[in-house]
Design a protein around this motif. Structure first.
Motif, PDB file in Angstrom:
ATOM      1  N   CYS A  78       0.852  -1.179   0.000  1.00 40.29           N
ATOM      2  CA  CYS A  78       0.000   0.000   0.000  1.00 40.29           C
ATOM      3  C   CYS A  78       0.887   1.227   0.000  1.00 40.29           C
ATOM      4  O   CYS A  78       2.091   1.160   0.281  1.00 40.29           O
ATOM      5  N   THR A  79       0.254   2.324  -0.321  1.00 35.47           N
ATOM      6  CA  THR A  79       0.984   3.590  -0.361  1.00 35.47           C
ATOM      7  C   THR A  79       0.826   4.294   0.982  1.00 35.47           C
ATOM      8  O   THR A  79      -0.324   4.587   1.392  1.00 35.47           O
ATOM      9  N   PRO A  80       1.938   4.558   1.689  1.00 37.61           N
ATOM     10  CA  PRO A  80       1.816   5.210   2.996  1.00 37.61           C
ATOM     11  C   PRO A  80       0.999   6.484   2.906  1.00 37.61           C
ATOM     12  O   PRO A  80       1.157   7.293   1.986  1.00 37.61           O
ATOM     13  N   GLY A  81       0.069   6.624   3.851  1.00 38.87           N
ATOM     14  CA  GLY A  81      -0.783   7.804   3.908  1.00 38.87           C
ATOM     15  C   GLY A  81      -2.140   7.596   3.308  1.00 38.87           C
ATOM     16  O   GLY A  81      -3.077   8.328   3.619  1.00 38.87           O
ATOM     17  N   SER A  82      -2.297   6.573   2.412  1.00 45.74           N
ATOM     18  CA  SER A  82      -3.611   6.287   1.855  1.00 45.74           C
ATOM     19  C   SER A  82      -4.440   5.553   2.900  1.00 45.74           C
ATOM     20  O   SER A  82      -3.914   4.930   3.814  1.00 45.74           O
ATOM     21  N   SER A  83      -5.764   5.636   2.808  1.00 51.15           N
ATOM     22  CA  SER A  83      -6.618   5.022   3.824  1.00 51.15           C
ATOM     23  C   SER A  83      -7.814   4.343   3.186  1.00 51.15           C
ATOM     24  O   SER A  83      -8.202   4.673   2.054  1.00 51.15           O
ATOM     25  N   GLY A  97     -13.793  -3.089  14.288  1.00 50.87           N
ATOM     26  CA  GLY A  97     -14.094  -2.476  12.999  1.00 50.87           C
ATOM     27  C   GLY A  97     -15.577  -2.361  12.762  1.00 50.87           C
ATOM     28  O   GLY A  97     -16.401  -2.794  13.589  1.00 50.87           O
ATOM     29  N   PRO A  98     -15.888  -1.748  11.641  1.00 52.71           N
ATOM     30  CA  PRO A  98     -14.928  -1.196  10.680  1.00 52.71           C
ATOM     31  C   PRO A  98     -14.307   0.108  11.201  1.00 52.71           C
ATOM     32  O   PRO A  98     -14.915   0.816  11.983  1.00 52.71           O
ATOM     33  N   PHE A  99     -13.112   0.407  10.717  1.00 53.16           N
ATOM     34  CA  PHE A  99     -12.456   1.663  11.062  1.00 53.16           C
ATOM     35  C   PHE A  99     -11.623   2.078   9.866  1.00 53.16           C
ATOM     36  O   PHE A  99     -11.294   1.272   9.000  1.00 53.16           O
ATOM     37  N   ASN A 100     -11.274   3.341   9.799  1.00 55.40           N
ATOM     38  CA  ASN A 100     -10.538   3.874   8.676  1.00 55.40           C
ATOM     39  C   ASN A 100      -9.058   3.678   8.946  1.00 55.40           C
ATOM     40  O   ASN A 100      -8.451   4.403   9.737  1.00 55.40           O
ATOM     41  N   TRP A 101      -8.441   2.696   8.295  1.00 52.84           N
ATOM     42  CA  TRP A 101      -7.024   2.378   8.504  1.00 52.84           C
ATOM     43  C   TRP A 101      -6.184   3.139   7.494  1.00 52.84           C
ATOM     44  O   TRP A 101      -6.494   3.186   6.294  1.00 52.84           O
ATOM     45  N   VAL A 102      -5.115   3.756   7.965  1.00 50.74           N
ATOM     46  CA  VAL A 102      -4.200   4.504   7.126  1.00 50.74           C
ATOM     47  C   VAL A 102      -2.981   3.638   6.881  1.00 50.74           C
ATOM     48  O   VAL A 102      -2.387   3.091   7.833  1.00 50.74           O
ATOM     49  N   CYS A 103      -2.582   3.524   5.623  1.00 51.45           N
ATOM     50  CA  CYS A 103      -1.439   2.687   5.277  1.00 51.45           C
ATOM     51  C   CYS A 103      -0.212   3.113   6.065  1.00 51.45           C
ATOM     52  O   CYS A 103       0.146   4.287   6.097  1.00 51.45           O
ATOM     53  N   GLY A 104       0.411   2.184   6.687  1.00 53.41           N
ATOM     54  CA  GLY A 104       1.592   2.446   7.503  1.00 53.41           C
ATOM     55  C   GLY A 104       1.308   2.390   8.986  1.00 53.41           C
ATOM     56  O   GLY A 104       2.237   2.265   9.790  1.00 53.41           O
ATOM     57  N   GLN A 105       0.010   2.467   9.355  1.00 57.72           N
ATOM     58  CA  GLN A 105      -0.307   2.327  10.766  1.00 57.72           C
ATOM     59  C   GLN A 105      -0.050   0.886  11.201  1.00 57.72           C
ATOM     60  O   GLN A 105      -0.464  -0.052  10.526  1.00 57.72           O
ATOM     61  N   GLU A 106       0.615   0.760  12.335  1.00 53.80           N
ATOM     62  CA  GLU A 106       0.953  -0.564  12.827  1.00 53.80           C
ATOM     63  C   GLU A 106       0.020  -0.929  13.960  1.00 53.80           C
ATOM     64  O   GLU A 106      -0.232  -0.130  14.863  1.00 53.80           O
ATOM     65  N   LEU A 107      -0.508  -2.142  13.906  1.00 53.99           N
ATOM     66  CA  LEU A 107      -1.480  -2.597  14.894  1.00 53.99           C
ATOM     67  C   LEU A 107      -0.904  -3.767  15.684  1.00 53.99           C
ATOM     68  O   LEU A 107      -0.154  -4.593  15.144  1.00 53.99           O
ATOM     69  N   ALA A 108      -1.286  -3.812  16.967  1.00 55.80           N
ATOM     70  CA  ALA A 108      -0.878  -4.930  17.812  1.00 55.80           C
ATOM     71  C   ALA A 108      -1.988  -5.194  18.810  1.00 55.80           C
ATOM     72  O   ALA A 108      -2.734  -4.296  19.201  1.00 55.80           O
TER      73      ALA A 108
END
Length: 626
Positions: free
Chosen positions: A73-78, A131-142
């Motif tokens: 994915c492109t960082p910053g896209s959601s 979810g659902p939630f708006n995830w932004v490319c580059g966000q790291e989840l744990a």
């Protein structure tokens, strides 16, 4: 990679007591069962081992979700996403009332979850976690701090409990889980910091690639013709001034059979070095905190953060006492520059004090100072006004205004009493100036002897009796009284005068005199002793008078004279002689006393012998002899 664990722990520490919508008093967070510091980890022993979370991943759908870890994915896209999990149950029968408690971290922002899964059948399955939630490319989840609890013998129509407590679930029918990274698309990105010192800019790159399948391989192109770097987080030096530079990171993950490859590019323009200048305003005085520093910062990469050695975090500071203050500026990239400023002490000079002129006053010790127009005596410090100080004759010179004026006295001696008066002038800066005034208190007033009786006269042999004199002193001090008698002879031995002069002397040696005179006069004549009483003698005896004697009461010398007076009697042979004695003293006082001797003629004449009887013859006529 981002410092995930640190952020998670920090959030847990500050957010553990927060109440989230998924938790109520009827449905609490069972991870709070037990006691600190381990809570649920000590409370539940979780020995069943028949429920396992296999994988947590991002999915575009919450039904039959597919992990996106094989995409980029492109960082910053959601786009909207779900967090899904795969689980495995090795139980022989379904379990019910299944709940999962966990902390979902999205780029360090933690959301505690209370997920009701209800009945879980044996085998494997998939469930939505979030979810659902708006995830932004580059966000790291744990997903961390995981606790799964359930009840056995659950059924497909197992209704959710309206409330539960720590005792609702068996301590063995549960599972703990460690932190699980949520699988996501490969997102290549990096951040950097750049700090310029002198003619060199040091850029530190921080890889923030996430998603895909780790481990990754890296290739850095710094855009300045230097060799590529394969480090995850390299540091590179660029010349200053220079640039801009196009820096590209290429990351290859471990997806099989085809590795994912993605790039991320930024343009870096090295900033100028951080420069700190400023204007320091001195404090008005050493004990004041009214100094200020107006700092100016340039260079580096704004925004800046500020840290002063005395604590403030603003660019400019005020309310400063004298001293050295160091400003540390940190720019947006963490570059640090420090600069020290000195706050001067302002007025450090003591006031120049001129005490009132030394004076000498007439008085009785320190109590008389106020009556002579001076400030009253005080052995302890006394606060006075500037007007009182100047009225007394004092003056001063100082660059600051005064805060207080005091004086304090020390007395010594008695005749005279010398008062050392110390004036202390303290300015608003706490600087103190002193000067002394000598006040000499002299007692030159003699005692006053009270009125004595007027001159008087007495008759000797009386002895002069003088009245005891009394005296008063203006200072009330002890007074001694002495006297001296002077006798002045009179015109005669029995007359004289005695003058008694009293001298009153006070403690300071001041003296006065006053006299009283008693005149002794001799107005008493000598006393002639008794003379024999009148007597009679027969003539021809001649009167023989006794020698008269006399005494004088005043002890004066006197003379005794006499005068005889003869008084004829009835016949020539009878008469009387009166001797009058006169006693005259030296003061011409005289007295007389007489003695009389009567001479009587009681003897007949004696006829001379006649012729013896004879006979004649007549006619002869007898012729008698005469």
């Amino acid at each position: 990679m981002k410092p995930k664990i640190t952020l998670l722990l920090l959030f847990f520490l500050v957010g553990i007591n927060n109440v989230f919508s998924q938790f109520t008093s009827q449905k609490p967070d069972l991870r709070l069962c037990g006691t600190a510091p381990n809570y649920y980890e000590d409370y539940f022993n979780c020995t069943s081992n028949n429920y396992t979370l296999n994988r947590v991943f991002l999915s575009l759908t919450n039904v039959n979700g597919v992990p996106l870890s094989n995409t980029t994915c492109t960082p910053g896209s959601s786009q909207p996403m779900y967090v899904m999990l795969n689980y495995t149950s090795n139980a022989n029968s379904s379990i019910g009332q299944t709940r999962i408690f966990a902390d979902l971290s999205i780029d360090g922002v933690v959301t505690p979850l209370n997920i009701y899964l209800g009945t879980v059948a044996p085998g494997t399955g998939q469930r939505q976690i979030y979810g659902p939630f708006n995830w932004v490319c580059g966000q790291e989840l744990a997903l961390c701090r995981i606790l799964a609890v359930w009840q056995t013998n659950g059924g497909p129509n197992d209704p959710e409990l309206n409330s539960y407590t720590c005792n609702t679930y068996s301590k063995s029918q549960c599972e703990f889980g460690s932190c699980m990274i949520v699988a996501a698309p490969l997102a290549v990105e990096y951040t950097y910091t750049v700090c310029t010192t002198g003619n060199q800019s040091v850029v530190t790159f921080n890889d923030e690639t996430s998603g895909g399948i780790q481990p990754y391989t890296y290739s850095w192109n710094f855009g300045d013709g230097s060799p590529l770097s394969t480090l995850q987080n390299p540091t590179h030096n660029f010349p200053y001034p220079g640039g801009p530079y196009t820096v590209t990171l290429t990351v290859t993950d471990s997806n099989l059979p085809n590795h994912l490859v993605s790039t991320y590019t930024q343009i870096i323009t090295p900033p100028a070095p951080i420069t700190i200048t400023g204007v320091a305003t001195s404090a008005s005085c050493s004990n004041q905190n009214d100094g200020a520093i107006d700092a100016t910062v340039s260079g580096g990469t704004p925004p800046y953060s500020y840290s002063w050695s005395n604590g403030p975090t603003t660019q400019d500071i005020s309310g400063l006492s004298p001293g050295t203050y160091t400003l540390t500026v940190t720019d947006a990239f963490g570059c640090i520059k420090s600069q020290s400023f000195v706050i001067g002490a302002g007025d450090t000079s003591n006031p120049s004090v001129n005490a009132p002129n030394d004076v000498t006053i007439e008085g009785c010790g320190t109590a008389s100072m106020a009556s002579q127009g001076l400030l009253p005596f005080s052995a302890s410090p006394v606060v006075i006004t500037l007007q009182q100080f100047t009225t007394a004759g004092g003056s001063y010179v100082d660059v600051s205004s005064l805060n207080s004026i005091t004086y304090q006295d020390i007395a010594s001696g008695s005749c005279p009493t010398v008062v050392t008066r110390t004036f202390r002038l303290t300015d608003v800066c706490g600087n103190m100036g002193t000067d002394q005034q000598l006040i000499t208190i002299e007692d030159t007033t003699p005692p006053i002897i009270d009125a004595l009786p007027a001159p008087s006269a007495i008759n000797c042999p009386a002895v002069p009796q003088f009245t005891q004199a009394t005296a008063t002193d203006n200072c009330g001090a002890a007074t001694t009284l002495t006297f001296n008698d002077v006798t002045t002879p009179g015109q005669c031995a029995g007359s004289y005068s005695v003058t008694r002069t009293w001298t009153a002397t006070d403690a300071c040696g001041n003296s006065s005199t006053k006299s009283q005179t008693i005149n002794v006069q001799d107005v008493t004549a000598p006393v002639i002793a008794n003379l024999p009483v009148p007597s009679t003698i027969n003539c021809p005896a001649v009167p023989q008078f006794a020698q008269a004697t006399a005494t004088d009461a005043c002890g004066s010398a006197f003379t005794l004279t006499f005068n005889d007076v003869t008084t004829p009697g009835q016949c020539a042979g009878s008469y009387s002689v009166t001797r009058t004695w006169t006693a005259t003293d030296a003061c011409n006082n005289s007295s007389t006393k007489s003695q009389t001797i009567n001479v009587q003629d009681v003897t007949a004449p004696v006829i001379a012998a006649l012729p013896a009887p004879s006979t004649i013859d007549c006619p002869a006529v007898p012729q008698f002899a005469q």
